[in-house]
Design an enzyme around this catalytic site. Structure first.
Site, PDB file in Angstrom:
ATOM      1  N   ASP A  20      -3.953  12.569  22.650  1.00 21.38           N
ATOM      2  CA  ASP A  20      -2.704  12.457  21.896  1.00 21.38           C
ATOM      3  C   ASP A  20      -2.800  13.080  20.512  1.00 21.38           C
ATOM      4  OD1 ASP A  20      -1.368  11.272  23.937  1.00 21.38           O
ATOM      5  OD2 ASP A  20      -1.359   9.246  23.105  1.00 21.38           O
ATOM      6  N   ASP A  43       0.825  -1.207   0.000  1.00 24.49           N
ATOM      7  CA  ASP A  43       0.000   0.000   0.000  1.00 24.49           C
ATOM      8  C   ASP A  43       0.860   1.259   0.000  1.00 24.49           C
ATOM      9  OD1 ASP A  43      -2.223  -1.568   0.006  1.00 24.49           O
ATOM     10  OD2 ASP A  43      -2.679  -1.317   2.127  1.00 24.49           O
TER      11      ASP A  43
END
Length: 510
Positions: free
Chosen positions: A383, A274
């Site tokens: 985060d 990918d």
């Protein structure tokens, strides 16, 4: 009452006027009041003072601290409000200018009739997919002629149906009833109207297996299929090192030639995983030719073709028709806090998987304010945040708790990364919205944005990242069809819902 009397007396001695009757106190009054309280608190305590006066002095210090925080908060809010207003006007002016720039080419009567004959009945033709606004650029016309490109037509079909008719209407209104079209439920087929002439091969670096396969494929495409071959400069050097036979291979030298590749290349072949497909898509800032991805990587959600049978696959694809998946991309650009006009914004970046905004090496929580078409969405504290395409739903977004979505579903995934909240669930926005992620001015640290895992950029307080759906999708060839390839990838790559089947010899309902 005693504290209020002492503060009032101190204010009179310093020439400070009392607050307004309506209770509104400006920042200057707050600072002056704080000064009065501070002076009063700093006065020496008379010898023999009891514990009550000591507590009174501590209370004055607490009041002074509270007044200072209120003044600072109000000043910060005023600055932030003014900055948001400036940013809003800047963005609105930019959008208006972009609307004026977008103009369709004017067709003659003969060309218009040809256009309607070509596209009016079924499907979408290649000049619609590859339209990039360069029709009037005479300087590029001498370098590359559009007539050399292989033309094709896209059509929508259902499995088992012979007809390839495509409905352009999303909804229809008949006798007061609203009916949705069946467009989104159909597969997409590509049919060549003229044979492909040029193929671009992009391969994964530092792999002996890929290098051997690439050399064999280049030789076969040239000798058996009589095609023109483009490769990366690195690959051309490797091929010429192996044999001078590969002198016919073409490549590019600078970014200007890369920007013209879509006018020369009919088909792209990727050899890798990918990541190689992402790398190939990044080379095209506008329209992208169809990609045939061969699986030579780890998982391969976008690489359905097996390299062992590349000759059979490519022979079938070159003759057509083929089923394809139109993978949507996000167009992102950063607006800096110091920007004076829309011309100072950074160059847009196109991403096929996702754009990630995280806290980087900072130990503080990321603080991100998110807006959808100027409507406040939420403030991310954690985060970070992932804005993903549906093709990227099986990548970082999946690891962060996002849902897997069929790649042809048009939408933008909004997935938080480790949010410090029990109620923060991922969202999926429609394709037509514009998302804005801003680092507020009171943020403790900076944020970092990365685009398909590349080109990390620091976002300081006041900087914003704006994302919307790009008009140029990435067409990838399917081994069977879009849905079958997607389900096969999550079954084989992720072992989705794999468990032992329940035994049938247990107790049963009576």
């Amino acid at each position: 009452m005693k504290i209020s009397y002492l503060i009032a007396e101190s204010n009179e001695q310093n020439g400070i006027s009392p607050p307004q009757e309506n209770g509104v106190v400006d920042a200057l009054s707050l600072l002056n009041s704080e000064k009065s309280v501070h002076e009063l608190a700093m006065q020496p305590i008379v010898q023999g003072t009891d514990d009550h006066l000591v507590e009174f002095s501590e209370a004055l210090r607490t009041v002074a601290k509270a007044l200072r925080q209120v003044a600072e908060g109000k000043a910060s809010a005023q600055i932030e409000a003014a900055e948001w207003k400036r940013k809003y006007e800047l963005e609105r002016a930019r959008n208006k200018q972009l609307e004026h720039k977008v103009q369709l080419p004017v067709l003659s009567n003969e060309a218009e009739e040809k256009f309607e004959t070509c596209c009016g009945e079924n499907g979408i033709c290649s000049h619609e997919v590859l339209l990039d606004g360069e029709h009037g650029n005479s300087s590029n016309a001498g370098k590359c002629k559009l007539s050399k490109k292989a033309s094709f037509k896209l059509s929508w079909f259902c499995k088992g149906e012979k007809s390839d008719q495509h409905k352009h209407d999303i909804v229809s209104f008949e006798k007061g009833n609203i009916t949705t079209a069946e467009r989104s439920s159909k597969q997409i087929s590509l049919r060549w109207e003229s044979p492909p002439q040029t193929v671009l091969i992009m391969s994964k670096p530092d792999s002996t297996t890929v290098r051997i396969l690439c050399a064999d494929m280049v030789r076969w495409l040239k000798e058996q299929q009589k095609l023109n071959i483009f490769v990366e400069p690195r690959v051309k050097s490797e091929l010429l090192t192996e044999s001078s036979f590969y002198n016919f291979v073409q490549t590019w030298e600078d970014d200007e030639e890369i920007s013209l590749l879509h006018m020369k290349v009919d088909l792209i072949v990727t050899l890798g995983g990918d990541g190689t497909v992402l790398w190939a898509a990044r080379k095209f800032k506008g329209p992208v030719p169809p990609i045939v991805p061969f699986s030579l990587g780890s998982l391969g959600f976008m690489t359905p073709f097996y390299s062992e049978h590349y000759r059979e696959y490519l022979t079938s694809i070159l003759h057509g028709p083929i089923s394809i998946t139109l993978r949507h991309r996000l167009q992102c650009h950063v607006i800096r806090d110091a920007a004076k006009s829309e011309h100072e914004t950074e160059e847009p970046v196109l991403v096929l998987n996702e754009v990630t905004i995280d806290r980087g090496i900072s130990s503080f929580l990321t603080n991100l304010e998110c807006y959808c078409d100027n409507t406040f969405v939420t403030c991310v504290q954690g985060d970070g945040l992932i804005l993903s395409t549906t093709s990227g739903s099986t990548a970082y977004s999946l690891a962060a708790g996002g849902s897997m979505v069929h790649p042809q579903v048009p939408g933008i995934l909004f997935t938080p990364i480790c949010p410090h909240s029990l109620s923060f669930r991922p969202l999926i926005f429609p394709e037509h919205v514009t998302l804005r992620v801003q680092v507020p001015f009171n943020s403790r640290g900076s944020a970092w944005a990365s685009f398909d895992g590349k080109d990390r950029k620091q976002l300081g307080p006041g900087d914003a990242l704006v994302c919307s759906m790009a008009p140029w999708p990435v067409p990838t060839a399917c081994r069977e069809d879009s849905t079958s390839d997607f389900l096969h990838s999550i079954h084989e790559g992720l072992h989705w819902n794999l468990r032992k089947t329940q035994l049938s010899d247990g107790p049963r309902d009576t």
